[in-house]
Scaffold this active site. Structure first.
Site, PDB file in Angstrom:
ATOM      1  N   HIS A   1       0.808  -1.220   0.000  1.00 42.10           N
ATOM      2  CA  HIS A   1       0.000   0.000   0.000  1.00 42.10           C
ATOM      3  C   HIS A   1       0.845   1.276   0.000  1.00 42.10           C
ATOM      4  O   HIS A   1       0.551   2.214  -0.735  1.00 42.10           O
ATOM      5  CB  HIS A   1      -0.930   0.042   1.229  1.00 42.10           C
ATOM      6  CG  HIS A   1      -1.948  -1.036   1.233  1.00 42.10           C
ATOM      7  ND1 HIS A   1      -1.732  -2.251   1.836  1.00 42.10           N
ATOM      8  CD2 HIS A   1      -3.185  -1.091   0.680  1.00 42.10           C
ATOM      9  CE1 HIS A   1      -2.795  -3.012   1.667  1.00 42.10           C
ATOM     10  NE2 HIS A   1      -3.687  -2.342   0.970  1.00 42.10           N
TER      11      HIS A   1
ATOM     12  N   GLU B   1       2.738  -1.374   7.665  1.00 42.30           N
ATOM     13  CA  GLU B   1       3.738  -1.375   6.588  1.00 42.30           C
ATOM     14  C   GLU B   1       4.933  -0.477   6.909  1.00 42.30           C
ATOM     15  O   GLU B   1       6.075  -0.810   6.584  1.00 42.30           O
ATOM     16  CB  GLU B   1       3.058  -1.008   5.258  1.00 42.30           C
ATOM     17  CG  GLU B   1       2.021  -2.080   4.880  1.00 42.30           C
ATOM     18  CD  GLU B   1       1.441  -1.938   3.473  1.00 42.30           C
ATOM     19  OE1 GLU B   1       1.884  -1.049   2.725  1.00 42.30           O
ATOM     20  OE2 GLU B   1       0.547  -2.744   3.138  1.00 42.30           O
TER      21      GLU B   1
ATOM     22  N   ARG C   1     -23.006  13.941  15.343  1.00 41.92           N
ATOM     23  CA  ARG C   1     -23.487  14.823  14.276  1.00 41.92           C
ATOM     24  C   ARG C   1     -24.618  14.086  13.568  1.00 41.92           C
ATOM     25  O   ARG C   1     -24.516  12.883  13.331  1.00 41.92           O
ATOM     26  CB  ARG C   1     -22.374  15.117  13.261  1.00 41.92           C
ATOM     27  CG  ARG C   1     -21.222  15.913  13.817  1.00 41.92           C
ATOM     28  CD  ARG C   1     -20.206  16.244  12.716  1.00 41.92           C
ATOM     29  NE  ARG C   1     -19.190  17.150  13.215  1.00 41.92           N
ATOM     30  CZ  ARG C   1     -17.990  16.767  13.651  1.00 41.92           C
ATOM     31  NH1 ARG C   1     -17.639  15.494  13.667  1.00 41.92           N
ATOM     32  NH2 ARG C   1     -17.127  17.661  14.082  1.00 41.92           N
TER      33      ARG C   1
ATOM     34  N   ARG D   1     -17.007  21.191  20.050  1.00 42.78           N
ATOM     35  CA  ARG D   1     -18.327  20.566  20.006  1.00 42.78           C
ATOM     36  C   ARG D   1     -19.238  21.072  21.124  1.00 42.78           C
ATOM     37  O   ARG D   1     -20.440  20.857  21.082  1.00 42.78           O
ATOM     38  CB  ARG D   1     -18.169  19.043  20.073  1.00 42.78           C
ATOM     39  CG  ARG D   1     -17.280  18.458  18.967  1.00 42.78           C
ATOM     40  CD  ARG D   1     -17.785  18.839  17.573  1.00 42.78           C
ATOM     41  NE  ARG D   1     -19.181  18.571  17.400  1.00 42.78           N
ATOM     42  CZ  ARG D   1     -19.728  17.364  17.240  1.00 42.78           C
ATOM     43  NH1 ARG D   1     -18.958  16.306  17.163  1.00 42.78           N
ATOM     44  NH2 ARG D   1     -21.028  17.201  17.123  1.00 42.78           N
TER      45      ARG D   1
HETATM   46  N1  URA Z   1     -11.786  15.417  13.012  1.00 47.75           N
HETATM   47  C1  URA Z   1     -12.764  14.690  13.627  1.00 47.75           C
HETATM   48  O1  URA Z   1     -12.758  13.454  13.595  1.00 47.75           O
HETATM   49  N2  URA Z   1     -13.748  15.375  14.263  1.00 47.75           N
HETATM   50  C2  URA Z   1     -13.814  16.724  14.321  1.00 47.75           C
HETATM   51  O2  URA Z   1     -14.751  17.280  14.903  1.00 47.75           O
HETATM   52  C3  URA Z   1     -12.789  17.458  13.667  1.00 47.75           C
HETATM   53  C4  URA Z   1     -11.796  16.774  13.029  1.00 47.75           C
END
Ligand code: URA
Length: 273
Positions: free
Chosen positions: A15, A85, A173, A227
């Site tokens: 890869h 790898e 989300r 968040r």
């Molecule tokens: N990467 C993620 O996985 N989540 C986020 O909120 C921002 C970057």
């Protein structure tokens, strides 16, 4: 098919398309291929080495320390392949240089996080170890990253990370057309209650594989989302994260020399005498 055997001399890994001798021991692991090029632009003698699928690799040097960066793509399956790898071609110290969402409302977008360990919400490490097996960052990498951030006066937070293979539902989300479920609605609060500081998608895999294979790994993140207060700015903090990551690898290289001179296996502060 035998896959665990050592590559033959001159054999490129499937890869990453690298062979033994192509890269130094110290390897950065950003998810994004574009970040490999960005990191390489801060090094001396930066050189493109290979590109295949999500895996692109450059090498170079920073303050005399030879470095490489390989992009891992997104999620646990993709980073597990890269780590498997890269180990076979001689890497033994990894720093993930990723972006992340912070869970604490006071944690600033644009600051950086140094991970001390990760909650294993990923899929790939189920194939490697029992669920109770911890995903911990290496203490030398954590300590070197703290020293680098202090020296460069970059705002940083130290703490636990949650790694999941899901950017949307797995990180609270909503999915397409607002789809959600009970798990997705409760995960942010559950993690915040137990003082996890950030969410991302690769570190638990990096840490579990590194512990199993006896190599060093850590993660340094640029906070691009908060968040808890809804802030999002996708470029902030990346320059500082790269500066701290370069300096961290350089410090580790210096400490390795001290260890070698004193015939010690691990770094501890009095070696700096
Ligand atoms: N990467 C993620 O996985 N989540 C986020 O909120 C921002 C970057």
């Amino acid at each position: 098919m035998k896959t665990s055997e050592e590559p033959k001399v001159g054999q490129e890994l499937y890869h990453i398309r690298l062979k033994k001798g192509d890269i130094p021991r110290f390897v950065f692991l950003p998810g994004d291929p574009a970040r490999v090029k960005l990191m390489a632009s801060t090094w001396k003698d930066a050189k493109f080495l290979s590109e295949n699928r999500e895996y692109i690799t450059y090498s170079g040097s920073y303050r005399g320390t030879k470095l490489a960066a390989t992009s891992t793509g997104i999620g646990s399956g993709a980073i597990a392949i890269a780590v498997e790898e890269l180990l076979r071609v001689g890497a033994d110290t990894f720093i993930r240089t990723g972006t992340t969402g912070a869970l604490l409302k006071d944690l600033k977008v644009g600051s950086i996080i140094i991970s001390t360990g990760a909650v294993r919400g990923d899929g790939a490490t189920k194939a490697y170890a029992i669920p109770e097996y911890p995903a911990i960052a290496n203490f030398e990498v954590i300590l070197a990253a703290i020293e680098a951030a202090e020296k460069l006066q970059v705002d940083y937070t130290l703490g636990l990370t949650y790694s999941t293979d899901s950017f949307y539902l797995g990180q609270s989300r909503p999915g397409f057309r607002g789809y959600t479920n009970e798990y997705s609605r409760r995960i942010l609060k559950e993690l915040t209650d137990v003082k996890v500081v950030n969410m991302e998608m690769e570190s638990s895999t990096l840490f579990v594989l590194s512990s199993i294979y006896g190599v060093r790994a850590g993660s340094i993140f640029a906070v691009i989302a908060n968040r808890a207060n809804g802030e999002f700015e996708h470029k902030k903090g990346i320059t500082n994260m790269i500066k701290v990551a370069n300096e961290t690898m350089h410090i580790l290289a210096q400490w390795d020399k001290l260890k070698e001179n004193d015939n010690k296996r691990y770094f501890y502060p009095s070696l700096l005498k």
